[in-house]
Design a protein around this motif. Structure first.
Motif, PDB file in Angstrom:
ATOM      1  N   LEU A 402       0.822  -1.211   0.000  1.00 19.46           N
ATOM      2  CA  LEU A 402       0.000   0.000   0.000  1.00 19.46           C
ATOM      3  C   LEU A 402       0.861   1.269   0.000  1.00 19.46           C
ATOM      4  CD1 LEU A 402      -2.842  -1.132   2.456  1.00 19.46           C
ATOM      5  CD2 LEU A 402      -2.889  -1.120  -0.047  1.00 19.46           C
ATOM      6  N   THR A 403       1.922   1.291   0.780  1.00 16.97           N
ATOM      7  CA  THR A 403       2.741   2.517   0.809  1.00 16.97           C
ATOM      8  C   THR A 403       3.440   2.730  -0.542  1.00 16.97           C
ATOM      9  OG1 THR A 403       4.453   1.256   1.937  1.00 16.97           O
ATOM     10  CG2 THR A 403       3.191   2.751   3.288  1.00 16.97           C
ATOM     11  N   PHE A 404       3.912   1.638  -1.124  1.00 17.53           N
ATOM     12  CA  PHE A 404       4.601   1.792  -2.412  1.00 17.53           C
ATOM     13  C   PHE A 404       3.636   2.253  -3.494  1.00 17.53           C
ATOM     14  CE2 PHE A 404       6.435   0.076  -6.388  1.00 17.53           C
ATOM     15  CZ  PHE A 404       7.614   0.796  -6.396  1.00 17.53           C
ATOM     16  N   SER A 405       2.456   1.673  -3.493  1.00 21.02           N
ATOM     17  CA  SER A 405       1.483   2.045  -4.522  1.00 21.02           C
ATOM     18  C   SER A 405       1.064   3.504  -4.369  1.00 21.02           C
ATOM     19  CB  SER A 405       0.261   1.123  -4.447  1.00 21.02           C
ATOM     20  OG  SER A 405      -0.568   1.324  -5.567  1.00 21.02           O
ATOM     21  N   ARG A 406       0.854   3.907  -3.131  1.00 17.74           N
ATOM     22  CA  ARG A 406       0.441   5.294  -2.907  1.00 17.74           C
ATOM     23  C   ARG A 406       1.530   6.259  -3.378  1.00 17.74           C
ATOM     24  NH1 ARG A 406      -1.282   7.122   3.009  1.00 17.74           N
ATOM     25  NH2 ARG A 406       0.929   6.705   3.333  1.00 17.74           N
ATOM     26  N   VAL A 413      -6.390   2.511  -6.572  1.00 15.36           N
ATOM     27  CA  VAL A 413      -5.805   1.251  -7.046  1.00 15.36           C
ATOM     28  C   VAL A 413      -5.382   1.448  -8.509  1.00 15.36           C
ATOM     29  CG1 VAL A 413      -6.258  -1.191  -7.497  1.00 15.36           C
ATOM     30  CG2 VAL A 413      -7.278  -0.073  -5.489  1.00 15.36           C
ATOM     31  N   PRO A 414      -4.107   1.210  -8.831  1.00 16.13           N
ATOM     32  CA  PRO A 414      -3.656   1.440 -10.207  1.00 16.13           C
ATOM     33  C   PRO A 414      -4.200   0.350 -11.145  1.00 16.13           C
ATOM     34  CG  PRO A 414      -1.885   0.472  -8.918  1.00 16.13           C
ATOM     35  CD  PRO A 414      -3.034   0.694  -7.959  1.00 16.13           C
ATOM     36  N   ALA A 415      -4.286   0.727 -12.417  1.00 21.17           N
ATOM     37  CA  ALA A 415      -4.877  -0.212 -13.377  1.00 21.17           C
ATOM     38  C   ALA A 415      -3.862  -1.246 -13.871  1.00 21.17           C
ATOM     39  CB  ALA A 415      -5.452   0.553 -14.566  1.00 21.17           C
ATOM     40  N   GLY A 416      -2.894  -0.821 -14.597  1.00 21.18           N
ATOM     41  CA  GLY A 416      -1.915  -1.755 -15.144  1.00 21.18           C
ATOM     42  C   GLY A 416      -2.505  -2.595 -16.252  1.00 21.18           C
ATOM     43  N   LYS A 467       7.704 -10.658  -8.421  1.00 18.78           N
ATOM     44  CA  LYS A 467       7.410  -9.594  -9.387  1.00 18.78           C
ATOM     45  C   LYS A 467       8.226  -8.336  -9.108  1.00 18.78           C
ATOM     46  CE  LYS A 467       4.729  -9.679 -12.373  1.00 18.78           C
ATOM     47  NZ  LYS A 467       3.295  -9.566 -12.580  1.00 18.78           N
ATOM     48  N   ALA A 468       8.600  -8.122  -7.868  1.00 12.60           N
ATOM     49  CA  ALA A 468       9.404  -6.965  -7.459  1.00 12.60           C
ATOM     50  C   ALA A 468       8.975  -5.661  -8.142  1.00 12.60           C
ATOM     51  CB  ALA A 468      10.887  -7.253  -7.714  1.00 12.60           C
ATOM     52  N   PRO A 469       7.806  -5.158  -7.772  1.00 13.81           N
ATOM     53  CA  PRO A 469       7.304  -3.955  -8.452  1.00 13.81           C
ATOM     54  C   PRO A 469       8.255  -2.755  -8.329  1.00 13.81           C
ATOM     55  CG  PRO A 469       5.995  -4.446  -6.488  1.00 13.81           C
ATOM     56  CD  PRO A 469       6.879  -5.630  -6.735  1.00 13.81           C
ATOM     57  N   TRP A 470       9.062  -2.753  -7.265  1.00 15.50           N
ATOM     58  CA  TRP A 470      10.019  -1.652  -7.104  1.00 15.50           C
ATOM     59  C   TRP A 470      11.112  -1.707  -8.177  1.00 15.50           C
ATOM     60  CZ3 TRP A 470       8.442  -5.226  -3.568  1.00 15.50           C
ATOM     61  CH2 TRP A 470       9.252  -6.356  -3.408  1.00 15.50           C
ATOM     62  N   GLN A 471      11.290  -2.868  -8.835  1.00 17.72           N
ATOM     63  CA  GLN A 471      12.171  -2.978 -10.010  1.00 17.72           C
ATOM     64  C   GLN A 471      11.367  -2.699 -11.278  1.00 17.72           C
ATOM     65  OE1 GLN A 471      15.321  -3.332  -9.935  1.00 17.72           O
ATOM     66  NE2 GLN A 471      15.649  -4.030  -7.814  1.00 17.72           N
ATOM     67  N   GLU A 472      10.199  -3.349 -11.338  1.00 19.43           N
ATOM     68  CA  GLU A 472       9.362  -3.206 -12.543  1.00 19.43           C
ATOM     69  C   GLU A 472       9.105  -1.742 -12.885  1.00 19.43           C
ATOM     70  OE1 GLU A 472       6.180  -6.787 -12.921  1.00 19.43           O
ATOM     71  OE2 GLU A 472       6.009  -5.663 -11.063  1.00 19.43           O
ATOM     72  N   ILE A 473       8.923  -0.947 -11.852  1.00 15.92           N
ATOM     73  CA  ILE A 473       8.530   0.443 -12.064  1.00 15.92           C
ATOM     74  C   ILE A 473       9.583   1.193 -12.877  1.00 15.92           C
ATOM     75  CG2 ILE A 473       9.560   1.392  -9.938  1.00 15.92           C
ATOM     76  CD1 ILE A 473       6.167   2.488 -10.506  1.00 15.92           C
ATOM     77  N   LYS A 474      10.813   0.738 -12.805  1.00 14.66           N
ATOM     78  CA  LYS A 474      11.893   1.443 -13.489  1.00 14.66           C
ATOM     79  C   LYS A 474      11.789   1.294 -15.003  1.00 14.66           C
ATOM     80  CE  LYS A 474      15.070   0.711  -9.665  1.00 14.66           C
ATOM     81  NZ  LYS A 474      16.106  -0.224  -9.195  1.00 14.66           N
ATOM     82  N   ALA A 480       4.264  -2.889 -13.109  1.00 15.49           N
ATOM     83  CA  ALA A 480       4.286  -2.630 -11.663  1.00 15.49           C
ATOM     84  C   ALA A 480       2.867  -2.397 -11.152  1.00 15.49           C
ATOM     85  CB  ALA A 480       5.170  -1.434 -11.354  1.00 15.49           C
ATOM     86  N   ALA A 481       2.094  -1.655 -11.946  1.00 16.35           N
ATOM     87  CA  ALA A 481       0.711  -1.360 -11.544  1.00 16.35           C
ATOM     88  C   ALA A 481      -0.111  -2.646 -11.458  1.00 16.35           C
ATOM     89  CB  ALA A 481       0.073  -0.389 -12.531  1.00 16.35           C
ATOM     90  N   LEU A 482       0.083  -3.532 -12.429  1.00 14.58           N
ATOM     91  CA  LEU A 482      -0.638  -4.810 -12.398  1.00 14.58           C
ATOM     92  C   LEU A 482      -0.277  -5.603 -11.133  1.00 14.58           C
ATOM     93  CD1 LEU A 482      -2.238  -7.252 -13.560  1.00 14.58           C
ATOM     94  CD2 LEU A 482      -0.112  -7.924 -14.713  1.00 14.58           C
ATOM     95  N   THR A 483       1.021  -5.634 -10.844  1.00 13.65           N
ATOM     96  CA  THR A 483       1.459  -6.360  -9.652  1.00 13.65           C
ATOM     97  C   THR A 483       0.786  -5.794  -8.393  1.00 13.65           C
ATOM     98  OG1 THR A 483       3.591  -6.810 -10.676  1.00 13.65           O
ATOM     99  CG2 THR A 483       3.476  -7.003  -8.270  1.00 13.65           C
ATOM    100  N   LEU A 484       0.767  -4.476  -8.312  1.00 17.84           N
ATOM    101  CA  LEU A 484       0.198  -3.853  -7.100  1.00 17.84           C
ATOM    102  C   LEU A 484      -1.307  -4.083  -7.018  1.00 17.84           C
ATOM    103  CD1 LEU A 484       2.380  -0.631  -7.172  1.00 17.84           C
ATOM    104  CD2 LEU A 484       2.447  -2.438  -5.428  1.00 17.84           C
TER     105      LEU A 484
END
Ligand SMILES: Nc1ncnc2c1ncn2[C@@H]1O[C@H](COP(=O)(O)OP(=O)(O)OP(=O)(O)O)[C@@H](O)[C@H]1O
Ligand SMILES: [Zn+2]
Length: 569
Positions: A402-406, A413-416, A467-474, A480-484
């Motif tokens: 939740l904190t990362f997505s925000r 909630v992101p779409a992705g 999935k490591a969204p903190w990597q995907e986001i780069k 990353a949005a899908l993962t979250l």
């Protein structure tokens, strides 16, 4: 939809109960009730304080209160603690109620009419030092069967055999310690259990394949030892009066009226709703035919529930609802010994709530429920499991997602993109794990249930790591949005399915998605495997909030302080 009547062994009134009482009776009953309600069944979960008998009388005396006032206060204290543990009783009654008195006397009359209660002249232990006849449990001595040197005159705690005080070797008064005991003649009523033994045996035999071995083995042990007639009156003022000439100053034995209070409490509820809830529809004949009645208790209570109470019910010749299932537990120990109210040993429920909220205890107790064997509470194990399962696995997952997505996508909630192969496989595993969890709850296998729930939490962490969204986001913000979004759907699934075991946490998780349909009280359901696998209950664009840290970690300092405070060796 089916109807379930659930009762947990009545906590005795002599003080706030401990973690052993909670795990051996009320907590599993609550978890099961909550689960069945989420499954859409009609559930009536009944409990009450067990208020009669000498210990209450003596405790009141010590507190300088009338026994009525003592019980009233203690009942309220217990009720408050159980609210603190989120026990979802539909009614929490009192065995000293007028309803129970009336029902107990009714049972007494019916059994007498059927020739199953008879009067006997007996020899009873009288203590001149105490100026009274001593009730059975107030005579202590050595068990003639196993040699345990602190056996009580009613039952040996060590070998569970039922005793008469005069069986004890070297008896002494538990009130004054006096060994100058006399045996005097007095008259009492006896329940002729011997006449009912074969009926009870035939009934238990029909349960051999479906009930826990712990339950049937204790019942059979009792029956095989020969079911003896049992004294059901005592020389006491406090209790249900016996309506019979010459019985002034005598009351029914507490084990006679306590199980009847399951019915009594239902009637208390019935009366308090002006009859809207009809107690008979849960307890009598055809009206209750579709009811499944499940009882929860620890092993010392099993003989009374599997043999004595059903014998009483059958003996009335009336169509009382008998237990359909008896879930028995072994002991939860505290380091070397058994938790004990009378010995003031272990952790008591009010103290536990001072240290940490209910869910920490509820989770630990269910994960370590003494089902196949006795289990032990240790502070080390408690801290390790709380920190790992609740804080690191569930709490951390929720917080990270939740904190990362925000931070990256704002308050919705992101779409992705479309869910891919990984999400499909995740969904399949989640559905399978939910299946294991549901099966464990259906079977009242509470340790397994807690394990399965933890496996779901852990699966979610595995997904996030993979999935490591903190990597995907780069490189791929859509991914990353899908993962979250998927991870948020796992949070929503946890909000649904964690409720039986950690209800307060489940409520906080529901608060993460405030607008979501179907999350209100009374509307919540149990997810189907398909719904669980789809992981799409929370749509893109839904609002979410980030809760405060769900679970705090137990530190080494806490551990040291608690070990010190409660004594731990
Ligand atoms: N250590 C324990 N582990 C599991 N269940 C327990 C434990 N101690 C008591 N119980 C269960 O708790 C329920 C309520 O018991 P009750 O209030 O009569 O206390 P109790 O059995 O007298 O306990 P204590 O010995 O501490 O006074 C019963 O089903 C009893 O079997
Ligand atoms: Zn013994």
């Amino acid at each position: 939809m089916a109807r379930y009547l659930i009762t947990s062994a009545l906590p005795y009134i002599n003080g706030i109960k401990h973690l052993g009482n909670l795990v051996g009776s009320m907590l599993p009953a609550d978890v099961y009730s909550r689960y069945l309600r989420l499954r859409g069944h009609e559930v009536l979960y009944i409990c009450a304080t067990d208020e009669h008998g000498t210990p209450a009388e003596l405790a009141a005396k010590e507190a300088g209160l009338s026994v009525e006032e003592f019980c009233r206060r203690q009942h309220d204290l217990q009720a408050e603690v159980y609210r603190g543990f989120a026990l979802s009783f539909d009614y929490f009654g009192r065995s000293s109620s007028a309803q129970n008195r009336e029902l107990t006397q009714h049972f007494g009359r019916r059994l007498t009419e059927n020739g199953l209660i008879e009067e006997r002249s007996i020899q009873q232990v009288y203590s001149p030092a105490d100026g009274r006849f001593l009730p059975d449990r107030y005579v202590i001595g050595t068990c003639p069967h196993c040699g345990y040197d602190r056996a009580r005159g009613d039952q040996c705690e060590n070998c569970t055999r039922l005793l008469d005080p005069t069986d004890l070797i070297e008896p002494r008064s538990a009130v004054s310690g006096s060994t100058e005991l006399e045996v005097r003649e007095t008259r009492h009523l006896y329940l002729r259990q011997s006449q009912l033994a074969e009926r009870v045996r035939a009934w238990i035999e029909t349960k051999q394949d479906s009930w826990p071995v712990l339950t049937t083995s204790i019942a059979m042990k009792w029956l095989n030892e020969g079911l003896e007639d049992r004294g059901i009156t005592r020389d006491l003022d406090w209790g249900v009066p016996v309506e019979r000439e010459g019985y002034e100053g005598k009351v029914y034995y507490v084990w006679f009226d306590a199980p009847i209070e399951y019915i009594g409490a239902t009637k208390e509820l019935s009366d308090s709703t002006g009859g809207e809830i009809d107690w008979r529809s849960w307890w009598r004949g055809e009206a209750a035919e579709d009811v499944t009645y499940v009882q929860f208790m620890a092993k010392d209570n099993i003989p009374f529930h599997s043999v004595m109470f059903p014998a009483m019910q059958m003996g009335t010749g009336e169509d009382w609802k008998l237990a359909d299932y008896i879930k028995g537990f072994n002991w939860l120990n505290y380091y070397g010994g058994k938790f004990s109210t009378s010995q003031n040993y272990g952790i008591f429920l009010d103290q536990a709530l001072e240290l940490l909220p209910a869910d920490y205890w509820r989770y630990f107790l269910m994960a370590n429920a003494p089902e196949s064997d006795d289990t032990s509470f240790t502070w080390e194990l408690f801290a390790a499991q709380v920190n790992k399962d609740l804080a690191d696995t569930l709490g951390n997952f929720v917080n990270r997602v939740l904190t990362f997505s925000r931070k990256r996508f704002g308050d919705q909630v992101p779409a992705g993109g479309q869910p891919g192969e990984v999400e499909a496989r995740l969904g399949e595993r989640v559905a399978a794990m939910l299946g294991d969890y549901s099966e464990a709850l259906d079977g009242m296998q509470f340790r397994k249930a807690a394990q399965a729930l933890r496996a779901l939490w852990s699966e979610a962490n595995g997904y996030l790591e993979q999935k490591a969204p903190w990597q995907e986001i780069k490189t791929d913000p859509e991914a990353a949005a899908l993962t979250l979004r998927t991870a948020m759907n796992l949070i929503q699934l946890f909000a649904q399915v964690s409720e039986p075991i950690v209800p307060d946490t489940a409520a906080r998780l529901r608060g993460v998605f405030p607008g979501l349909a179907g999350t209100e009280d009374g509307q919540r359901t149990w997810p189907t495997p398909e719904r669980a696998a789809a992981l799409d209950t929370v749509p893109a664009g839904a609002d979410f909030t980030v809760p405060e840290v769900l679970f705090r970690k137990i530190t080494d300092d806490d551990l040291a302080a608690w070990r010190d405070r409660f004594g731990a060796q």
